[in-house]
Design a protein around this motif. Structure first.
Motif, PDB file in Angstrom:
ATOM      1  N   ASP A 121     -11.658  -4.532  68.112  1.00 27.21           N
ATOM      2  CA  ASP A 121     -12.278  -5.631  67.360  1.00 27.21           C
ATOM      3  C   ASP A 121     -11.282  -6.764  67.154  1.00 27.21           C
ATOM      4  O   ASP A 121     -10.101  -6.526  66.850  1.00 27.21           O
ATOM      5  N   GLY A 124     -11.216 -11.404  62.466  1.00 28.77           N
ATOM      6  CA  GLY A 124     -12.192 -12.439  62.154  1.00 28.77           C
ATOM      7  C   GLY A 124     -11.663 -13.511  61.222  1.00 28.77           C
ATOM      8  O   GLY A 124     -10.555 -13.434  60.679  1.00 28.77           O
ATOM      9  N   ASP A 125     -12.497 -14.536  61.034  1.00 27.63           N
ATOM     10  CA  ASP A 125     -12.122 -15.666  60.184  1.00 27.63           C
ATOM     11  C   ASP A 125     -11.868 -15.241  58.742  1.00 27.63           C
ATOM     12  O   ASP A 125     -10.989 -15.800  58.067  1.00 27.63           O
TER      13      ASP A 125
END
Length: 270
Positions: A121, A124-125
């Motif tokens: 993965d 993320g932001d």
């Protein structure tokens, strides 16, 4: 990592790991411009990273310090954006995506905060935002801590100067009492007045102390006991106590320390 920064950095890692949901958060201090030594970890690790010295320009942390800005890579082992001097360590830890941001104080990086995951993965932001927030918060905490230390040092310097001025004031008054030349004694007394705060004298409520009361007050400000004041002034202990009692009454003070504080505010002591 210095002891003064160890706890704040660990706290920042705990918060960023919890809020971002990544598996591992870690940090290292910049070592005198030579690189980053990794030393704080929150999350699962086999220990391969602990104590690793990341050289400037190499790996993710070394490049972050050189560029003085954050970076993120989706696959540490394969990205062309960094050198791969530390691939064996990263592989031993089983890490994939990784982000790093410098902690900058006075425009110089002093530490690096990292986030990393053990899966495919991407970071993320949300995780990147959490990393940026903790980095800025840590910077502000360090700046505030340094300002506090500087202020404490300035206060200590001011206290030391105050003590020296008070000692000089008391010694000059003693000298004025001991000389036989009245004109010289007057000159010395005038010099003692230059050590007092003219502005405080101008704004304070007028307090009239006799010369002997001023002598007693000056020695009390040095922490002298009544016995030592009496010995210094060549008077009896009971007489010294009487003068001290008059000083406290005139200044409206409950004790010696309060009398000294009030006297300084009134410009009666340096």
């Amino acid at each position: 990592m210095t002891e003064s920064l160890a706890a704040p950095v660990t706290d920042a890692l705990l918060r960023v790991q919890r809020s971002s949901g990544v598996s591992l958060a870690f940090a290292g201090m910049v070592q005198n411009g030579r690189g980053v030594r990794l030393s704080r970890f929150v999350g699962p690790t086999v220990g391969a990273l602990d104590g690793v010295a990341v050289e400037l320009g190499h790996g993710l942390g070394g490049k972050v310090v050189t560029l003085n800005r954050p970076m993120v890579v989706d696959d540490y082992l394969r990205t062309p954006r960094i050198t791969h001097r530390y691939n064996s360590v990263i592989a031993a830890e089983g890490l994939r995506a990784m982000a790093a941001t410098p902690v900058v104080v006075d425009r110089a990086p002093i530490a690096v905060l990292y986030l990393a995951v053990h899966t495919d993965d991407p970071i993320g932001d949300r995780a990147l935002d959490a990393l940026a927030v903790e980095s800025r918060a840590l910077e502000q905490r360090i700046v505030a801590s340094r300002a506090s230390v500087a202020a404490a040092g300035a206060d200590a310097d001011a206290d030391s100067l105050r003590i020296r001025l008070t000692e000089a004031y008391a010694q000059l008054r003693d000298l004025a009492r001991s000389v036989d030349d009245e004109a010289l004694a007057t000159q010395i007394t005038q010099i003692t007045r230059t050590l007092l705060d003219d502005e405080a004298q101008a704004t304070a409520v007028a307090v009239e102390l006799t010369r002997r009361e001023q002598d007693v007050l000056a020695l009390a400000a040095l922490g002298y006991t009544n016995a030592r004041i009496a010995e210094n002034l060549g008077i009896g202990v009971h007489t010294a106590k009487g003068y001290m009692k008059d000083v406290l009454r005139k200044l409206g003070a409950a004790g010696r320390l309060e009398a000294v504080v009030i006297a300084r505010r009134a410009g009666l002591l340096p």
